[in-house]
Design an enzyme around this catalytic site. Structure first.
Site, PDB file in Angstrom:
ATOM      1  N   HIS A  37       0.982  -1.092   0.337  1.00 32.08           N
ATOM      2  CA  HIS A  37      -0.542   0.050  -0.269  1.00 32.08           C
ATOM      3  C   HIS A  37       0.728   1.355   0.263  1.00 32.08           C
ATOM      4  O   HIS A  37       1.976   1.299   0.311  1.00 32.08           O
ATOM      5  CB  HIS A  37      -0.633   0.166   1.167  1.00 32.08           C
ATOM      6  CG  HIS A  37      -2.153   1.162   0.830  1.00 32.08           C
ATOM      7  ND1 HIS A  37      -2.032   2.071   1.460  1.00 32.08           N
ATOM      8  CD2 HIS A  37      -3.072   0.895   0.721  1.00 32.08           C
ATOM      9  CE1 HIS A  37      -3.505   3.038   1.431  1.00 32.08           C
ATOM     10  NE2 HIS A  37      -3.706   1.258   0.791  1.00 32.08           N
ATOM     11  N   HIS A  38       0.625   2.614  -0.385  1.00 30.38           N
ATOM     12  CA  HIS A  38       1.208   3.528  -0.968  1.00 30.38           C
ATOM     13  C   HIS A  38       1.078   4.665   0.583  1.00 30.38           C
ATOM     14  O   HIS A  38       2.250   4.777   0.362  1.00 30.38           O
ATOM     15  CB  HIS A  38       0.389   4.685  -1.607  1.00 30.38           C
ATOM     16  CG  HIS A  38       1.691   5.231  -2.816  1.00 30.38           C
ATOM     17  ND1 HIS A  38       2.734   5.979  -2.248  1.00 30.38           N
ATOM     18  CD2 HIS A  38       2.236   5.321  -4.037  1.00 30.38           C
ATOM     19  CE1 HIS A  38       3.546   6.742  -3.204  1.00 30.38           C
ATOM     20  NE2 HIS A  38       2.764   6.434  -3.967  1.00 30.38           N
ATOM     21  N   SER A  39       0.291   3.815   1.046  1.00 30.36           N
ATOM     22  CA  SER A  39       0.703   4.538   2.965  1.00 30.36           C
ATOM     23  C   SER A  39       1.690   3.968   4.018  1.00 30.36           C
ATOM     24  O   SER A  39       2.263   4.426   4.309  1.00 30.36           O
ATOM     25  CB  SER A  39      -0.875   4.032   3.139  1.00 30.36           C
ATOM     26  OG  SER A  39      -1.288   3.106   4.019  1.00 30.36           O
TER      27      SER A  39
ATOM     28  N   ASN B 252       5.998   8.383   2.913  1.00 30.02           N
ATOM     29  CA  ASN B 252       5.951   8.889   1.649  1.00 30.02           C
ATOM     30  C   ASN B 252       6.717  10.338   1.842  1.00 30.02           C
ATOM     31  O   ASN B 252       6.781  11.166   2.740  1.00 30.02           O
ATOM     32  CB  ASN B 252       4.732   8.582   0.831  1.00 30.02           C
ATOM     33  CG  ASN B 252       4.236   7.994   0.488  1.00 30.02           C
ATOM     34  OD1 ASN B 252       4.238   7.737  -0.871  1.00 30.02           O
ATOM     35  ND2 ASN B 252       3.411   7.370   1.893  1.00 30.02           N
TER      36      ASN B 252
END
Length: 454
Positions: free
Chosen positions: A135-137, A303
């Site tokens: 997941h990008h989180s 990120n």
């Protein structure tokens, strides 16, 4: 949970999975037997020591509080997270990419840590693949690729299947925050400097917006067939080209390697849109992510990505004209943001991509101009031959995110000898997506011919 991470949880829906990943292709060692991949899988799931990053899940997965903090699971079901699959006959790359297309379309379970990995055998040429989705989180694309590289080794005799969920972790970097008054005061002073410095930066951008400029700015992009609402199904295609070919074009054109990648994409998009009688008169604008992560902290989670916009010059038929437009646009973009701090860069990048946060509002995508047309990322990969449990790494093909208003994504990385393109699109709104890969090849041929390299 930092806001930069939680935004990917807020934005996710069935139509908009928010995970990133990659497909790696490997050639087994010469003495590998028929059970080589099955043995690899058994040894991998036996590695039950899981690092904290891979134990995280949203604190409350069925409420908005799950977007605010992480919970760390104590028990990890590796048989769920790590899966062994096989391709149907005839075992071509087409069957592999069809499987990845389906796997990349499904959401990660928020009741579990947000990652899955698939060991895939059955390719007719004897190779096997490793598809990961995170997941990008949890991780941005740069962090995910750097984490992958930490599982690889330059030693072809090392037969240990190093796994990304259990790698040696470095201690906290010197000067990392520990809640002390000194660190808090330092952060406050740094923030004050960032805010003061943002004023001249804003003035510089404002002067640029009203004057002649090469760098692309938000909302200068035309509307295209890619800038529409999308469904949840995905299609994936990929291809590699020799790094030496890209380097020859770079030297002959006197531009950067990233400029050559963008020029290949520009030519491919121009050809694809022309096929569909959908090429706009105005040039397409690409959003190009830029890593802001310190080089001494490459494997941290979360990120840290800024963005710049690039004029792709798709209104020019001549490939050298497109290269010149792209190089000038990227150069001015670098100069524009070159004096900003990381926080200032993140702030301006947030303004650039903020319309994507409203894409799920009914009618927003259809009624507002796109801030840009496509996302094109170039993530640095390994520079030397690498191996995993004795198998040679042949290619790394990124699998990224598409969303309402941005139905196509091209992400590029490299191995020691190849430049690897991964193309992800909405299955419904980007028909015959594999044609884009063919046009990428034709675009490189056009550049070589124009530079008399053929």
């Amino acid at each position: 949970m930092p806001v930069t991470d939680s935004i990917f949880l807020f934005a996710e829906s069935r139509e908009h999975p928010m995970h990133v990943g990659s497909v790696q292709l490997y050639t087994p060692p010469e003495d590998a037997g028929p059970d080589y991949v099955a043995d690899l899988y058994a040894r991998m799931v036996a590695s039950t020591d899981v690092d904290p990053l891979f134990r995280r899940r949203p604190g409350d997965p069925v409420a908005s509080l799950g977007h605010v903090w992480w919970t760390v699971d104590r028990d990890i079901d590796l048989d769920y997270h790590v899966r062994h699959s096989a391709l149907p006959a005839p075992g071509r790359l087409r069957e592999l990419f069809a499987l990845v297309s389906r796997l990349h379309s499904t959401l990660l379970d928020r009741h579990r840590p947000l990652w899955e990995m698939y060991l895939i055998e059955g390719l007719a040429d004897g190779r096997f693949a490793w598809y990961s989705k995170v997941h990008h989180s949890l991780l941005d694309g740069v962090s995910a690729l750097q984490l992958l590289q930490r599982t690889l080794t330059a030693d072809p005799e090392d037969d240990e299947p190093h796994v990304p969920w259990h790698l040696s972790r470095r201690g906290a970097p010197a000067g990392s925050g520990n809640g002390s008054s000194g660190s808090l005061l330092g952060s406050a002073w740094s923030l004050t400097g960032d805010l003061v410095g943002a004023v001249p930066a804003a003035m510089r951008i404002g002067r640029l917006a009203v004057g002649p400029h090469e760098v692309a700015l938000p909302y200068e992009a035309p509307r295209t067939m890619f800038n529409v609402p999308i469904g949840g199904a995905r299609r994936f295609a990929a291809q590699s080209w020799s790094r030496e070919r890209i380097e020859r074009v770079r030297r002959a054109a006197d531009v950067t390697g990233n400029d050559v990648v963008l020029a290949m994409c520009a030519g491919a998009l121009r050809a694809y849109l022309s096929e569909h009688d959908a090429l706009p008169d105005e040039p397409l604008i690409a959003m190009v992510p830029v890593s802001l992560r310190p080089k001494d902290r490459p494997g941290d989670g979360g990120n840290s990505v800024g963005v710049t916009l690039c004029n792709l010059g798709t209104d020019h038929a001549d490939p050298l004209d497109r290269v010149a437009v792209i190089a000038a646009s990227m150069e001015q973009g670098k100069a524009l943001f070159g004096d900003m701090t990381v926080l200032q860069s993140l702030a301006w990048s947030g303004l650039t991509i903020s319309p994507l946060g409203l894409a799920s509002v009914p009618g927003f995508v259809r009624l507002t101009p796109p801030p840009f047309n496509i996302i094109v990322s170039n993530v640095p990969g390994p520079r030397k031959p690498l191996y995993w449990s004795g198998s040679r790494l042949d290619g790394i093909y990124p699998t990224s995110v598409v969303m309402d208003g941005q139905a196509l994504n091209i992400t590029v990385t490299n191995t020691a000898t190849t430049v690897d393109f991964g193309v992800v699109g909405c299955r419904r709104t980007v028909p015959s997506l594999q044609r884009i890969v063919l046009h990428l090849h034709d675009s490189l041929l056009e550049l070589e011919a124009a530079l008399q390299l053929s």
